[in-house]
Scaffold this active site. Structure first.
Site, PDB file in Angstrom:
ATOM      1  N   HIS A  79      -8.335   3.425   4.124  1.00 39.15           N
ATOM      2  CA  HIS A  79      -8.519   3.974   5.474  1.00 39.15           C
ATOM      3  C   HIS A  79      -9.967   3.930   5.953  1.00 39.15           C
ATOM      4  O   HIS A  79     -10.225   3.962   7.150  1.00 39.15           O
ATOM      5  CB  HIS A  79      -8.065   5.433   5.511  1.00 39.15           C
ATOM      6  CG  HIS A  79      -6.594   5.627   5.353  1.00 39.15           C
ATOM      7  ND1 HIS A  79      -5.905   5.194   4.239  1.00 39.15           N
ATOM      8  CD2 HIS A  79      -5.678   6.207   6.162  1.00 39.15           C
ATOM      9  CE1 HIS A  79      -4.623   5.513   4.373  1.00 39.15           C
ATOM     10  NE2 HIS A  79      -4.466   6.124   5.530  1.00 39.15           N
TER      11      HIS A  79
ATOM     12  N   GLU B 106      -5.385   8.912  10.022  1.00 38.38           N
ATOM     13  CA  GLU B 106      -3.976   8.791  10.441  1.00 38.38           C
ATOM     14  C   GLU B 106      -3.698   9.580  11.716  1.00 38.38           C
ATOM     15  O   GLU B 106      -2.760   9.269  12.448  1.00 38.38           O
ATOM     16  CB  GLU B 106      -3.050   9.203   9.288  1.00 38.38           C
ATOM     17  CG  GLU B 106      -3.184   8.204   8.149  1.00 38.38           C
ATOM     18  CD  GLU B 106      -2.056   8.220   7.152  1.00 38.38           C
ATOM     19  OE1 GLU B 106      -1.087   8.964   7.340  1.00 38.38           O
ATOM     20  OE2 GLU B 106      -2.174   7.475   6.161  1.00 38.38           O
TER      21      GLU B 106
ATOM     22  N   ASP C 183       0.863  -1.185   0.000  1.00 42.20           N
ATOM     23  CA  ASP C 183       0.000   0.000   0.000  1.00 42.20           C
ATOM     24  C   ASP C 183       0.896   1.231   0.000  1.00 42.20           C
ATOM     25  O   ASP C 183       2.107   1.140   0.227  1.00 42.20           O
ATOM     26  CB  ASP C 183      -0.889  -0.010   1.255  1.00 42.20           C
ATOM     27  CG  ASP C 183      -1.724   1.249   1.393  1.00 42.20           C
ATOM     28  OD1 ASP C 183      -2.347   1.661   0.396  1.00 42.20           O
ATOM     29  OD2 ASP C 183      -1.755   1.856   2.493  1.00 42.20           O
ATOM     30  N   SER C 184       0.267   2.390  -0.167  1.00 44.37           N
ATOM     31  CA  SER C 184       1.012   3.645  -0.113  1.00 44.37           C
ATOM     32  C   SER C 184       1.496   3.957   1.308  1.00 44.37           C
ATOM     33  O   SER C 184       2.327   4.831   1.490  1.00 44.37           O
ATOM     34  CB  SER C 184       0.115   4.779  -0.616  1.00 44.37           C
ATOM     35  OG  SER C 184      -1.086   4.798   0.137  1.00 44.37           O
TER      36      SER C 184
ATOM     37  N   CYS D 282     -11.442   3.247  -0.230  1.00 43.05           N
ATOM     38  CA  CYS D 282     -10.100   3.698   0.160  1.00 43.05           C
ATOM     39  C   CYS D 282      -9.729   2.900   1.408  1.00 43.05           C
ATOM     40  O   CYS D 282     -10.581   2.661   2.275  1.00 43.05           O
ATOM     41  CB  CYS D 282     -10.135   5.198   0.455  1.00 43.05           C
ATOM     42  SG  CYS D 282      -8.613   5.837   1.166  1.00 43.05           S
TER      43      CYS D 282
ATOM     44  N   CYS E 239      -4.213  -1.222  -2.056  1.00 43.39           N
ATOM     45  CA  CYS E 239      -4.397   0.228  -2.146  1.00 43.39           C
ATOM     46  C   CYS E 239      -5.348   0.471  -3.310  1.00 43.39           C
ATOM     47  O   CYS E 239      -5.103  -0.011  -4.419  1.00 43.39           O
ATOM     48  CB  CYS E 239      -3.043   0.888  -2.410  1.00 43.39           C
ATOM     49  SG  CYS E 239      -3.124   2.654  -2.767  1.00 43.39           S
TER      50      CYS E 239
HETATM   51  N1  DGL Z   1      -4.181   3.757   0.202  1.00 42.05           N
HETATM   52  C1  DGL Z   1      -4.832   4.821  -0.540  1.00 42.05           C
HETATM   53  C2  DGL Z   1      -6.081   4.259  -1.236  1.00 42.05           C
HETATM   54  O1  DGL Z   1      -6.640   3.245  -0.839  1.00 42.05           O
HETATM   55  C3  DGL Z   1      -5.195   5.994   0.344  1.00 42.05           C
HETATM   56  C4  DGL Z   1      -4.009   6.809   0.800  1.00 42.05           C
HETATM   57  C5  DGL Z   1      -3.283   7.497  -0.325  1.00 42.05           C
HETATM   58  O2  DGL Z   1      -3.825   8.454  -0.925  1.00 42.05           O
HETATM   59  O3  DGL Z   1      -2.181   7.062  -0.619  1.00 42.05           O
HETATM   60  O4  DGL Z   1      -6.533   4.817  -2.193  1.00 42.05           O
END
Ligand code: DGL
Length: 278
Positions: free
Chosen positions: A193, A159, A17-18, A191, A80
Site C-alpha cells: 500500500h 484503503e 496479494d492479500s 508494504c 504481497c
Molecule cells: N499486502 C500486505 C503487504 O504487503 C499488506 C496488507 C495486509 O496486511 O494484508 O504486506
C-alpha cells in the site's frame, strides 16, 4: 502436457496479494511489460495478512497458487510483502513455474542505493517481525544497518482513500520520527500500500532520503527473468481478449472501485471465487 515455446510465451502471469495492495505491483508490471496477460487474485475475504501467523499466511498462499495454476500461468508473482516474507520459501518448494516475491528485489535495490549504510524499512508487523529485509540486505552487504518500523495504520488509511490527508500526514510523522533521528538515507516501502502515499512519505523524510519501491523493482526483475528464459510475450494480446482478469475472495464491487481509483485502465469486473476450495 508439455507446452511449446509459443504457448509458454503467451501464457498469463499469475499475481496475488492479500487484497487490493498488490495492485501497485500489477500496475508496475502492466507498465513495464505491456504485452503480458495477467491473472490477479486478491484475497479480500481474508485480508489483512500482516497481523496473521506464518502458518496461516502460508496456507492461504498455497491455496492461491493452486488456484492460479489452473490458468496454466507461466510464472507467479507474490505481490504481497507479508506473503513473500512468510510463505515464499514454502511456495518455491513445490512450484513447477518460477515464483518471484517482492522482498528480494526491494532489498537488492536498497543495498545498491544506500551511501551511508543506514537503511529504514517500513512494513506490516509480520514483515518487520520476520526480519526478512534485514536478512536479504545483509547477504548483499554486511556493512549496513537496517532499521525496521511497523506502520499498521497505513493500510486502512490507504484503503479509505486518505492518500493526501492531514490524518495520514500526522500518523506518518509519528511513525517516521525515529527513522529520521536515525539518519537513514534510504527507506524501503515494504508494504504494497505504501507506494500510494509515496509523496507524503517523501515529503516527511526529506529529499536526502531515497525511497525504494519494491513494486517497481519486482516488475523490473520479472521483466529480466522472463527475457532470460525467452518467455516474454512479443506481441500484444488480440483486441477484445481478456488481457487482465481479476479474481477476489469477497466483495468484488469494492475491489473494482479501488482498482479503478489507482489504475487508469478501466477495470470492468472481478469475479468472486471460493478460495477455500483450492
Ligand atoms: N499486502 C500486505 C503487504 O504487503 C499488506 C496488507 C495486509 O496486511 O494484508 O504486506
Amino acid at each position: 502436457m508439455e507446452r511449446n515455446s509459443g504457448q509458454l510465451k503467451n501464457a498469463p502471469i499469475g499475481v496475488f496479494d492479500s487484497g487490493v495492495g498488490g495492485l501497485t505491483v500489477f500496475r508496475e508490471i502492466m507498465r513495464q511489460i505491456p504485452n503480458e496477460r495477467i491473472i490477479y487474485f486478491g484475497d479480500t475475504a481474508r485480508v489483512p495478512y500482516g497481523s496473521k501467523s506464518q502458518e496461516t499466511v502460508t496456507r492461504f498462499s498455497e491455496q492461491i497458487v493452486r488456484f492460479l495454476k489452473t490458468f496454466q500461468v507461466k510464472t507467479i508473482v507474490v505481490a504481497c510483502n507479508t506473503a513473500s516474507a512468510y510463505a515464499l520459501e514454502a511456495l518455491e518448494e513445490d512450484c513447477d513455474v518460477p515464483i518471484l516475491g517482492v522482498v528480494k528485489p526491494g532489498a537488492k535495490a536498497a543495498a545498491e542505493v544506500t551511501k551511508n549504510g543506514r537503511i529504514g524499512v517500513i512494513a506490516t508487523e509480520a514483515t518487520i517481525g520476520s526480519q526478512i529485509y534485514t536478512q536479504y540486505i545483509k547477504e548483499l552487504n554486511r556493512n549496513v544497518t537496517i532499521y525496521g518500523k511497523a506502520c499498521p495504520l497505513f493500510v486502512p488509511l490507504v484503503e479509505e482513500g486518505l492518500l493526501q490527508d492531514p490524518v495520514t500526514d500526522e500518523i506518518a510523522r509519528r511513525y517516521l520520527a525515529e527513522l529520521i533521528d536515525l539518519e537513514i538515507d534510504t527507506l524501503i516501502l515494504g508494504c504494497t500500500h505504501y507506494p500510494l502515499i509515496r509523496s507524503t512519505l517523501g515529503r516527511i523524510m526529506g529529499e536526502k532520503v531515497a525511497l525504494v519501491n519494491p513494486a517497481y523493482e519486482t516488475a523490473l526483475e520479472l521483466k529480466g527473468m522472463l527475457a532470460d528464459k525467452g518467455l516474454l510475450n512479443q506481441t500484444p494480446p488480440a483486441l477484445g481478449s481478456d488481457q487482465y482478469r481479476f479474481f477476489v475472495s469477497d466483495k468484488a464491487e469494492k475491489f473494482v472501485r479501488f482498482a479503478n481509483s489507482i489504475i487508469k485502465y478501466g477495470i470492468l469486473s472481478a469475479k468472486t471465487v471460493n478460495i477455500e476450495e483450492y
